[in-house]
Enzyme design. Structure first.
Site, PDB file in Angstrom:
ATOM      1  N   ASN A 140     -18.767 -11.044  27.312  1.00  0.00           N
ATOM      2  CA  ASN A 140     -17.646 -10.097  28.034  1.00  0.00           C
ATOM      3  C   ASN A 140     -16.391 -10.731  28.472  1.00  0.00           C
ATOM      4  O   ASN A 140     -15.368 -10.296  28.609  1.00  0.00           O
ATOM      5  CB  ASN A 140     -18.343  -9.676  29.250  1.00  0.00           C
ATOM      6  CG  ASN A 140     -17.565  -8.939  30.166  1.00  0.00           C
ATOM      7  OD1 ASN A 140     -16.892  -7.747  29.881  1.00  0.00           O
ATOM      8  ND2 ASN A 140     -17.350  -9.725  31.253  1.00  0.00           N
TER       9      ASN A 140
ATOM     10  N   SER B 159     -12.301  -3.845  22.413  1.00  0.00           N
ATOM     11  CA  SER B 159     -11.411  -3.103  22.961  1.00  0.00           C
ATOM     12  C   SER B 159     -11.032  -2.031  22.430  1.00  0.00           C
ATOM     13  O   SER B 159     -10.909  -2.212  20.998  1.00  0.00           O
ATOM     14  CB  SER B 159     -10.243  -3.975  23.517  1.00  0.00           C
ATOM     15  OG  SER B 159      -9.246  -3.136  24.120  1.00  0.00           O
TER      16      SER B 159
ATOM     17  N   TYR C  69      -4.192 -10.413  22.301  1.00  0.00           N
ATOM     18  CA  TYR C  69      -5.481  -9.848  23.015  1.00  0.00           C
ATOM     19  C   TYR C  69      -6.091  -8.836  21.825  1.00  0.00           C
ATOM     20  O   TYR C  69      -7.264  -8.780  21.582  1.00  0.00           O
ATOM     21  CB  TYR C  69      -5.359  -9.081  24.033  1.00  0.00           C
ATOM     22  CG  TYR C  69      -6.328  -8.336  24.693  1.00  0.00           C
ATOM     23  CD1 TYR C  69      -7.053  -8.897  25.543  1.00  0.00           C
ATOM     24  CD2 TYR C  69      -6.475  -6.916  24.462  1.00  0.00           C
ATOM     25  CE1 TYR C  69      -8.249  -8.430  26.228  1.00  0.00           C
ATOM     26  CE2 TYR C  69      -7.491  -6.348  25.145  1.00  0.00           C
ATOM     27  CZ  TYR C  69      -8.527  -6.787  25.932  1.00  0.00           C
ATOM     28  OH  TYR C  69      -9.359  -6.444  26.584  1.00  0.00           O
TER      29      TYR C  69
END
Length: 255
Positions: A88, A140, A153
């Protein structure tokens, strides 16, 4: 008590989605090794532990490979098994191709992707030995659709999705399932950018809520992601592997 007797590792457990997953697992009877570089993970573990399960804090940076390996060895020796890994922990920065730096990209990759690989590599032998395991990685929706300025990211999260598919094929013969979760706009500390909670801005309220760019017209809560992680960690998902479950209130299905 869907996780009674199970032993789990959760990275980035001090806040947000990680602490919510920690709490959900403990409520369902698991023993959780809660990993974070922030010392407040100790308080999070104290508050989560109860009669059903327990949480044990481990304070270190997951990019420290040797310390991570010692942690996994210690957990396995103390509890005799490792059943679940939740990757995570993540970091992000905002900056476009004109503003960002190579070192920012490298650091994002070290935390968001390399440490995911390393954690899986460390726990895989333990899971293979017992012929049972669950590897869950938090991706994501930025890996699928992005508004820019989060290139490192988004790319790392895309890598998680691809890596999860590869892991699922490699580890299936050992009874190990590998899946990912792709959260959308979740109300966590990462939604605070430059001191402003993006889920509370007028732009967010107008575009995502009033105009229903998010069909459910609200940001998600960490607990809503944690319940999906619980499903993937349990026996309930026994015929699901290599998948990415999107938890975004419908964000990625709209124009």
């Amino acid at each position: 008590m869907r996780l009674s007797g199970r032993v789990a590792l959760v990275t980035g457990a001090a806040q947000g989605i990680g602490s919510a997953i920690l709490a959900e697992f403990v409520r369902e009877g698991a023993t959780v090794a809660a990993i974070d570089r922030k010392r407040n993970v100790e308080q999070v573990c104290h508050e989560a532990s109860g009669d059903d399960g327990q949480a044990i804090p481990y304070v270190f940076d997951i990019t420290d490979h040797e310390t991570y390996a010692r942690c996994v060895d210690e957990v396995a020796k103390q509890h005799g098994r490792i059943d679940i890994l939740v990757n995570n922990a993540a970091i992000s920065f905002y900056g476009d191709i004109f503003e960002d730096s190579l070192e920012q990209w490298r650091q994002t990759y070290r935390v968001n992707l390399e440490a995911v690989y390393w954690g899986c590599k460390l726990v895989a032998p333990h899971m293979a030995k017992q012929r049972w395991g669950r590897m869950i990685s938090i991706g994501s929706t930025q890996a699928m659709a992005t508004d820019g300025r989060v290139g490192a990211y988004a790319t790392a999260k895309g890598g998680i999705i691809s890596f999860t598919k590869s892991l699922a094929v490699e580890l299936a013969p050992y009874g190990i399932l590998a899946n990912a979760i792709a959260p959308g706009c979740i109300h966590t500390p990462m939604s605070v950018i430059d001191g402003v909670d993006e889920t509370q801005t007028e732009f967010f309220k107008e575009w995502y809520v009033k105009r229903r760019k998010i069909p459910l017209a609200r940001p998600g809560e960490p607990e809503e992601v944690a319940r999906v992680a619980l499903f993937l960690a349990s026996e309930d998902c026994s015929y699901i592997t290599g998948q990415t479950i999107v938890v975004d209130g419908g964000l990625t299905i709209t124009f």
